[in-house]
Scaffold this motif. Sequence first.
Motif, PDB file in Angstrom:
ATOM      1  N   ASP A1401       0.871  -1.176   0.000  1.00  0.00           N
ATOM      2  CA  ASP A1401       0.000   0.000   0.000  1.00  0.00           C
ATOM      3  C   ASP A1401       0.902   1.217   0.000  1.00  0.00           C
ATOM      4  OD1 ASP A1401      -2.513   1.510   0.385  1.00  0.00           O
ATOM      5  OD2 ASP A1401      -1.538   2.042   2.270  1.00  0.00           O
ATOM      6  N   LEU A1402       0.857   1.998  -1.081  1.00  0.00           N
ATOM      7  CA  LEU A1402       1.829   3.074  -1.252  1.00  0.00           C
ATOM      8  C   LEU A1402       1.563   4.274  -0.354  1.00  0.00           C
ATOM      9  CD1 LEU A1402       2.491   2.771  -5.064  1.00  0.00           C
ATOM     10  CD2 LEU A1402       4.080   2.295  -3.211  1.00  0.00           C
ATOM     11  N   PHE A1403       0.362   4.431   0.158  1.00  0.00           N
ATOM     12  CA  PHE A1403       0.156   5.529   1.106  1.00  0.00           C
ATOM     13  C   PHE A1403       0.904   5.230   2.410  1.00  0.00           C
ATOM     14  CE2 PHE A1403      -2.154   7.583   4.631  1.00  0.00           C
ATOM     15  CZ  PHE A1403      -1.844   8.897   4.310  1.00  0.00           C
ATOM     16  N   HIS A1404       0.887   3.976   2.848  1.00  0.00           N
ATOM     17  CA  HIS A1404       1.678   3.605   4.021  1.00  0.00           C
ATOM     18  C   HIS A1404       3.161   3.870   3.757  1.00  0.00           C
ATOM     19  CE1 HIS A1404      -1.802   1.677   5.870  1.00  0.00           C
ATOM     20  NE2 HIS A1404      -1.076   1.435   6.943  1.00  0.00           N
ATOM     21  N   VAL A1405       3.617   3.529   2.550  1.00  0.00           N
ATOM     22  CA  VAL A1405       5.023   3.771   2.185  1.00  0.00           C
ATOM     23  C   VAL A1405       5.318   5.266   2.250  1.00  0.00           C
ATOM     24  CG1 VAL A1405       6.711   3.621   0.310  1.00  0.00           C
ATOM     25  CG2 VAL A1405       5.208   1.688   0.794  1.00  0.00           C
ATOM     26  N   LEU A1406       4.399   6.091   1.735  1.00  0.00           N
ATOM     27  CA  LEU A1406       4.580   7.542   1.751  1.00  0.00           C
ATOM     28  C   LEU A1406       4.741   8.052   3.182  1.00  0.00           C
ATOM     29  CD1 LEU A1406       4.446  10.375   0.353  1.00  0.00           C
ATOM     30  CD2 LEU A1406       1.985  10.296   0.730  1.00  0.00           C
ATOM     31  N   SER A1431      13.354  19.901   3.792  1.00  0.00           N
ATOM     32  CA  SER A1431      12.155  19.091   4.050  1.00  0.00           C
ATOM     33  C   SER A1431      11.163  19.233   2.916  1.00  0.00           C
ATOM     34  CB  SER A1431      11.476  19.525   5.351  1.00  0.00           C
ATOM     35  OG  SER A1431      12.250  19.142   6.445  1.00  0.00           O
ATOM     36  N   ALA A1432      10.978  20.477   2.462  1.00  0.00           N
ATOM     37  CA  ALA A1432      10.000  20.726   1.400  1.00  0.00           C
ATOM     38  C   ALA A1432      10.374  19.936   0.146  1.00  0.00           C
ATOM     39  CB  ALA A1432       9.922  22.213   1.103  1.00  0.00           C
ATOM     40  N   CYS A1433      11.673  19.963  -0.208  1.00  0.00           N
ATOM     41  CA  CYS A1433      12.112  19.229  -1.399  1.00  0.00           C
ATOM     42  C   CYS A1433      12.027  17.725  -1.179  1.00  0.00           C
ATOM     43  CB  CYS A1433      13.546  19.633  -1.749  1.00  0.00           C
ATOM     44  SG  CYS A1433      13.650  21.342  -2.332  1.00  0.00           S
ATOM     45  N   ASN A1434      12.464  17.281   0.003  1.00  0.00           N
ATOM     46  CA  ASN A1434      12.381  15.840   0.309  1.00  0.00           C
ATOM     47  C   ASN A1434      10.945  15.335   0.190  1.00  0.00           C
ATOM     48  OD1 ASN A1434      15.103  15.840   0.882  1.00  0.00           O
ATOM     49  ND2 ASN A1434      14.817  16.069   3.109  1.00  0.00           N
ATOM     50  N   HIS A1435      10.015  16.096   0.801  1.00  0.00           N
ATOM     51  CA  HIS A1435       8.594  15.710   0.753  1.00  0.00           C
ATOM     52  C   HIS A1435       8.091  15.672  -0.680  1.00  0.00           C
ATOM     53  CE1 HIS A1435       8.008  17.307   5.144  1.00  0.00           C
ATOM     54  NE2 HIS A1435       8.642  16.156   5.107  1.00  0.00           N
ATOM     55  N   LEU A1436       8.493  16.720  -1.446  1.00  0.00           N
ATOM     56  CA  LEU A1436       8.003  16.815  -2.824  1.00  0.00           C
ATOM     57  C   LEU A1436       8.471  15.615  -3.650  1.00  0.00           C
ATOM     58  CD1 LEU A1436       6.586  18.637  -4.996  1.00  0.00           C
ATOM     59  CD2 LEU A1436       8.888  19.411  -5.594  1.00  0.00           C
ATOM     60  N   TYR A1437       9.773  15.316  -3.615  1.00  0.00           N
ATOM     61  CA  TYR A1437      10.296  14.243  -4.464  1.00  0.00           C
ATOM     62  C   TYR A1437       9.832  12.860  -3.994  1.00  0.00           C
ATOM     63  CZ  TYR A1437      13.142  17.744  -6.821  1.00  0.00           C
ATOM     64  OH  TYR A1437      13.549  18.829  -7.544  1.00  0.00           O
ATOM     65  N   LEU A1438       9.754  12.686  -2.665  1.00  0.00           N
ATOM     66  CA  LEU A1438       9.210  11.411  -2.171  1.00  0.00           C
ATOM     67  C   LEU A1438       7.769  11.229  -2.642  1.00  0.00           C
ATOM     68  CD1 LEU A1438      10.499  11.201   1.535  1.00  0.00           C
ATOM     69  CD2 LEU A1438      10.879   9.493  -0.257  1.00  0.00           C
ATOM     70  N   ILE A1442       6.441   8.376  -5.245  1.00  0.00           N
ATOM     71  CA  ILE A1442       5.437   7.385  -4.806  1.00  0.00           C
ATOM     72  C   ILE A1442       4.157   7.536  -5.618  1.00  0.00           C
ATOM     73  CG2 ILE A1442       4.017   6.659  -2.840  1.00  0.00           C
ATOM     74  CD1 ILE A1442       6.445   7.469  -1.055  1.00  0.00           C
ATOM     75  N   THR A1443       3.822   8.781  -5.987  1.00  0.00           N
ATOM     76  CA  THR A1443       2.623   8.997  -6.805  1.00  0.00           C
ATOM     77  C   THR A1443       2.784   8.334  -8.166  1.00  0.00           C
ATOM     78  OG1 THR A1443       2.217  11.091  -5.662  1.00  0.00           O
ATOM     79  CG2 THR A1443       1.083  10.754  -7.769  1.00  0.00           C
ATOM     80  N   MET A1444       3.973   8.480  -8.785  1.00  0.00           N
ATOM     81  CA  MET A1444       4.202   7.828 -10.084  1.00  0.00           C
ATOM     82  C   MET A1444       4.131   6.306  -9.942  1.00  0.00           C
ATOM     83  SD  MET A1444       7.066  10.193 -12.002  1.00  0.00           S
ATOM     84  CE  MET A1444       8.181  10.426 -10.635  1.00  0.00           C
ATOM     85  N   ALA A1445       4.651   5.807  -8.829  1.00  0.00           N
ATOM     86  CA  ALA A1445       4.565   4.352  -8.591  1.00  0.00           C
ATOM     87  C   ALA A1445       3.102   3.925  -8.448  1.00  0.00           C
ATOM     88  CB  ALA A1445       5.339   3.994  -7.327  1.00  0.00           C
ATOM     89  N   HIS A1446       2.304   4.765  -7.785  1.00  0.00           N
ATOM     90  CA  HIS A1446       0.885   4.431  -7.590  1.00  0.00           C
ATOM     91  C   HIS A1446       0.130   4.472  -8.916  1.00  0.00           C
ATOM     92  CE1 HIS A1446      -2.706   3.603  -5.470  1.00  0.00           C
ATOM     93  NE2 HIS A1446      -3.205   4.832  -5.469  1.00  0.00           N
ATOM     94  N   ILE A1447       0.461   5.452  -9.778  1.00  0.00           N
ATOM     95  CA  ILE A1447      -0.183   5.502 -11.105  1.00  0.00           C
ATOM     96  C   ILE A1447       0.135   4.222 -11.862  1.00  0.00           C
ATOM     97  CG2 ILE A1447      -0.158   6.689 -13.344  1.00  0.00           C
ATOM     98  CD1 ILE A1447       0.377   9.313 -11.708  1.00  0.00           C
ATOM     99  N   THR A1448       1.381   3.793 -11.768  1.00  0.00           N
ATOM    100  CA  THR A1448       1.769   2.531 -12.422  1.00  0.00           C
ATOM    101  C   THR A1448       0.970   1.367 -11.850  1.00  0.00           C
ATOM    102  OG1 THR A1448       4.002   3.458 -12.595  1.00  0.00           O
ATOM    103  CG2 THR A1448       3.752   1.091 -13.040  1.00  0.00           C
TER     104      THR A1448
END
Length: 1749
Positions: A1401-1406, A1431-1438, A1442-1448
């Motif tokens: 579950d990718l939300f848990h991963v996020l 933090s802002a950049c880390n959050h954004l890229y993470l 994860i969003t791209m992984a979820h779309i996949t």
Amino acid sequence: MADGGDGAGAAPAKPSEVARWWDEKLDFHTAFLQLLAKRVPDIYSDEMNSLPEKEEEITQMTIFCPLEWYLFGEDPDVCLEKLRQSSIPQLCGKVFKGGETTYSCRECAIDPTCVLCMDCFQNSIHKNHRYKMHTSTGGGFCDCGDTEAWKTGPFCTNHEPGASGSEEKNLECQLNEELIAQAKKIFPSVIKYIVDMTVWEEEKELPPELMTREKTDKYYCVLFNDEHHSYDHVIYSLQRTLGCELGEAHLYTTAIDKEGRKAVKKGPYVVCQEAKEDIKKHSNNVSQGPLNVKVLHADIMAHQKFALRLGSWLNKLMSYSSDFRQIFCQICLKQETDSEKPCLISRLMLWDAKLYKGARKILHELIFSSFFMEMEYKKLFAMEFVKHYKALQREYINDDHEKQISVTALSVQMFTVPTLARHLIEEQNVIKVIIETLLEELPKCLDRNGKLNFQGYSQELLGRVSAIIYDLRYILISKPVVWTDKLREQFLEGFRSFLKILTCMQGMEEIKRQIGQHIEVDPDWEAAIAIQMQLKNILFMFQEWCACDEELLVTAYKECYAAVMRCSSSNYSWDKTVIHLCGHTLESKRFKVSTDPVSIHLPLSRMLAGLHIQLSKTGVISRLQEFFISEAFQVQMLIEYPLRCLALVAQVAAEMWRRNGLSLISQMFYYQDVKCREEMYDKDIILLQIGAAYMDSNSFLLLVLQRYELLDSFKKIVPTKDQDLNKQCNTLIEEMLQVLIYIVGERYVPGLSHVTKDDVTMREIVHLLCIEPMAHSAIAKSLPKDENNETGMEKVINKVATFKKPGVSGHGVYELKEECLKEYNLFFYHYTKTQHSKAEHMEKKRRAQENKDEALPPPPPPEFSAAFRNVVKVLNCDIMMHILRTVLQRALELESHLWTEAMIQMVLHLLALGLLEEKQQLEKVPEEEVTFDFYHKASRIGSSALNAMNILMILEKLKGIQQLESQKDMINWVLQMFETVKCLREKSCLPTVAAAASGLESTKSNEMQRIQDKEKAERKRKAEAARLHRQKIMAQMSALQKNFIETHKLLYENTQEVQGRDPMEEESSPPVIDYTRIALGPKRGPAITEKEILTCILCQEEQEVRLECAAMVLSACVQKSTVLTQYRGKMLELSGDKIDPLFMNPDLSCGTHTGSCGHVMHASCWQKYFEAIQLNSRQRHHVEQVFDLENGEYLCPLCKSLCNTVIPIIPLETQKINSEDALVVAQLLSLSKWMEIVMARISGYNKKNAEETQPIAPSLLDKEMEDSSSDFHSILSFGVQPLVKYSNSIKEMVVLFASAIYRIGLKVAPNETDPRIPVMTWSTCAFTIQCLENLLEDEDKPLFGSLQNRQHSGLKALVQFAAAQRITSPQNLIQRHLVRLLGVLLPSLKVENTPSLLDVDLFHVLVEAVLSFPSLYWEETVDLQPSCISSACNHLYLFHLITMAHITQIILTTTTEHLSVWIQNDSEEAQAAESFCKEVCRITSGCYSQTVPGWYLWDCIKKGITSYLRCAALFFHYLLGVPPPEELSIVSEESQFKALCSYLSLPTNLFLLFQDYWDTVEPLLQRWCADPSIFSFLKEKSTAVSYPRKRNKLIELPDDYSCLLNQCSQFRCPRSSDDETKHPALCLFCGALLCSQNTCCQEVVNGEELGACTSHAIHCGAGVCIFLKIRDCKVVLIGGKTRGSFYPAPYLDEYGETDPNLVRGNPLHLCHERYRKLHLLWQQHCIIEEIARSQETNQIFFGFNWHLL
């Protein structure tokens, strides 16, 4: 026996050959017994370890098949099939088991005992009528096909004549002569064998004809069931005697309870005899008597067991043919020649009480399937039954088994058949037989005066005697239409016997007033009242039977009168006294209720009252006029005893009998209660009305005054200073006046006046609804029930009331119609004192609201019938006038201790009744014919004294007395009524006189009108002033409120946010992106934080929440949850020792939810509170608690919610991003660069840890980092800051809460060093957010602004805690978890056991990745954490990664099953979707080949990803504090998606992410799709969760509850072979139907024995579950192994009420709102909380073994 020695005579093996062998024998009986003697002991050779299937197989082969071959002469299967198809009996005959649902039609059933089974009901016309559902106690019989049981529709479609085909076809398949002859040959031997073996008494020897071999020394010690010993007693005795394990003893005990007997020991006679003595000895030690144990020879056991099996075979055979049934009945009823023995069926009946359960059951079924299916033989059986009735009832009374397994329970099947009942009365005088049986039992309870006395009488024995009373009720249930001389004669004889019983009850259990010392022991009173309740309907039915025939009624009346007089004369003292008042005298018996013994039990007198009413109702009373006016009719003696009863009621109310204890108060309650009053209190009032009608009115009132001991009070005023005596006297006067009101005013009895039963019911309902609006069941409970258990309210209630439907909780109520309020009578005689006050208050309140006066005059009563016309003379007799005048005079003289306002109210009511009566008479007939002169009597002056006044003058003066202000309106009404009557009187005078008087009259009336108008205006002015005063107060309060809000603006900012803006305003403004409302990336908006000052609910002190301060905590409850599971049947791990919680499976099968009630405490205060609870619990260890202290449970001190931990409240860090710096960093730090830096950092840690400890990323190879330009410290160059410092108190609470989550979530022992603790804290944070998002979506609420306060504060605290938890754990541990998480996204980091993209579950991963990412900034020498920009950049890229992984994920799992219509859509998103799919297809080498249009894919992605985006928005909002866009505070699908993308820094075309990062993402995509499990899924070798996930709901339930009952009736326990009724429970989560509360389905879980529901709950709902107990119509909430509660079912009847246990039995339908509420209870994780609340209020549930449910 003769053939036994001849080898040639031995029976062959094959069934057909055995049949031929029997054919050759001359004596079938001997040959049959010979076969049984040989086979049976071998078949049933081992009773201790029997194999039922094997025994049945051999029995079938060696005995039943030969018997059937011999009977049919050919293959029995063929013959039986022919018979089965041809003969469907017209009577259903299904025998009900205990707990089975039965149906009765309220419109068509002859009486309530007429019922249908489920199948017949579903196929009958009654399904669409007003029916009732009930749960059978067992032993009943379906009445489908019985034409005497139903007014219409006696047949269902299955049993309708001709249902099985044409009549010709049925005739063809009638049994032929040869078959009948064979049956007549076989049946006698079979039946005789069954009877002989069933009643066999010998323990060692068999009958000679069955002893064909040498006797063996093989015996069984057999234990028999009884109802005196409990399960535990039997288990204990068996364990002590046999030395067996608990489980084995439990199995034995269960078998004994079910079958009635069980062999517990096998061996030689001596061994079994020893065991028998031991069992008796041990059982005698623990109970009142020894267990019933016998030693039986093995052959006897075998033959008795087979005899019952043979009975079942006969039972089956008889179901095929009426001829078989008739042959069976003939044989059973045949009297043996030259024998005094009764017939076979009588032998069985007489032996019934000595049989064990299993045998009784089979024999009763035989009777049902034979005699009761043939009407002619049913009659003959009934005659045999009545012949032995006394003996059978005697046996039943001495037996200890329940009624339903006794042969006496069959009486209802015969006595309720109208024609059969008539026949039994005429031929055998069954009424007399039943009553004589009762009379034979009752002498045990008679005292020396021949009266019943139940002191010390066994309640159980009384319950058995009451079964005889029920038989009397059954026989009287249908009144005869035609009376024959014989029927009349026999009934009268039975009636005379019944009078004997009533004579024994007349005056029983007399009580005497206790003076001085309080009674030491309350006497038993329940038995006498219980007998009264049971006789209530029988008394009424006897009266109704008598009323059917004139001759009978007259004779019965005279007989009853004579019996009353005999009773009265025997107790009547001839010591008389003469009393005087107002010139009238009366000679009466010297008796004082306060000193002499008195009884409330007068059924004989009350029977006479009932018959008198019947005489009046039918008009037959005219035939007895001479009798009534003769001296023989001693009316004074007749009313003596009921008058004493009513005087006793008055004295108890005056607290003169308080030393007699509670028993007397209880008797007084039941005397006037709805359950008894019809044949007690009401009849006593009628008896007094009879007295008033036939006695001189003054003499009648003198007798009343004497019995109430009030003569002195009305002769002269005795000055006394004793306040208690004055109070007693006043109460007695009030009670007497009230009874006088009832005597003259209560006329709503058919026969007393010309009213109908419906009028009576309507009046009762009107007065009940005057108290308050009431539910249907409450009204029904307050109305008396007739012999058919009906109140009659349905026919009339809609005439007087309107129904108001219920809401989500509560029930529907009836409200009284406006036009019926005029029927309200202030002194309605069925009101209790509380009801009287409440109704008066409600009526006055209503009149005040309508600006009416407060006068509450009586409604005009109906006219008395001719026999009771003289009752009204009581109103205008001299003594009545004296009583009224005296009471009013005392009020005028202001002697406050001699009168009360209630007295005045009653006097005014009596005056009103007198005036209404006179007015009605004057309006009906000319004035000269009216003899009722109440007006003149009241206008007369009472004495010749100078200051003497008449009643009118006194009333005029009373208007000015302040103490009577509340009665002023009523006084005016009475005075006005006097004027009205005066006008009516004077209408007939001479015209001149009338003209002269008219001027004066008009002047008076005008003056009266002016006074009334003035009073009305005054009332109106006061009401207006009160309204203005209220308005002024409300305005002041509103101003204060506004001022408070203005002063405390900060507190109310959130409130305003929640309320949101005007939707019209929002729609009109153009959509502009607010850049301050972006949560991720360099453009992140500022967090809105405020000073948080909270108040501790324990010490009430305020404190600001700060990092350096002492911790404040929220009470919380952590629980495992399956609310979001996508696979309900998945087996859950019971122990968490081996669980790795880092990766949540996308099916979300079980998560850990954290909820809070939102109440805040200081951590120190909470710890003291919890310690105090623990100490208190240790001191009260014997008291069972609602909560489990060992598991950290407690109740919130404020709201009493169940909690098991606390969440530390950690303030949000205020971080502001410098936008210029952020843009610079964003340009330098691309996704590829960020990944490179992260990999470098991890590689560096790897190298540093390689030597000391195990590396954090063992799979990361150095060669992967060779080309990297980043080094170990590159990550720090984009911004760091010092680590936040927390106070020790907060750290302690963080550790405590994290440990609680770990312990509860994994079901393991606490271990603060376990590496899974941080993972569990992140996991519960993610899962709780998903649950809340799911709930908001389910309730169709906006994402922000609609959470409850407790959800908002709980989630805020939980997210901040989850972010802070890493500070209490080793950083290398957090890093190791992070690397494993990143391994899913960055395959170069992939370690062993890392799941594929489809398995997480990718939300848990996020959540886990974001919260653990700061651990990469850890340095040994300095405590660092990322800066705001980092933090802002880390959050954004993470998040982007994860969003791209979820779309996949979504693309790979998308199916075309919902694609129905093709729409041409060439949007940018659709084109991007298609091109991306092609890339995936290329990467997977064609394994993924979706040929679906791009618009459909884009639609699937939008729907599939929305839930994830909503969860992410909630998470980042509560983590960072950045306010969300306004669009997320409204419900709009389109604007929501755009707002989510804006808030989370995503393009609305999500595929632009891939385009922007393609160079970086393509290799990742290739590695994601290269996973073997993904190829397995694409090749359809495995399954995966698709998106959007389904939102769970409780299962669909049918609208009609009978559908569920039908489903329940077909339920068969999977683990039990018997046909015993089970208690099915339906799981509302998954729809599984379980066998609850039964040992057959208990399971051992972790060494603990659990019931089917509890063990199912563990797997289905992680210990929490909702079940519907279908037969009981109750919902059961389960919250763990030992916790549960009952909850109202979502099924309501037409009156908006639930029906637990189907007590009322009305048709039930699903209430969707209630079911929705139950659904939300589950979704909101409030089940455990609801259970705790329920157990807190209903301590009784502690006695329930929830773990065995």
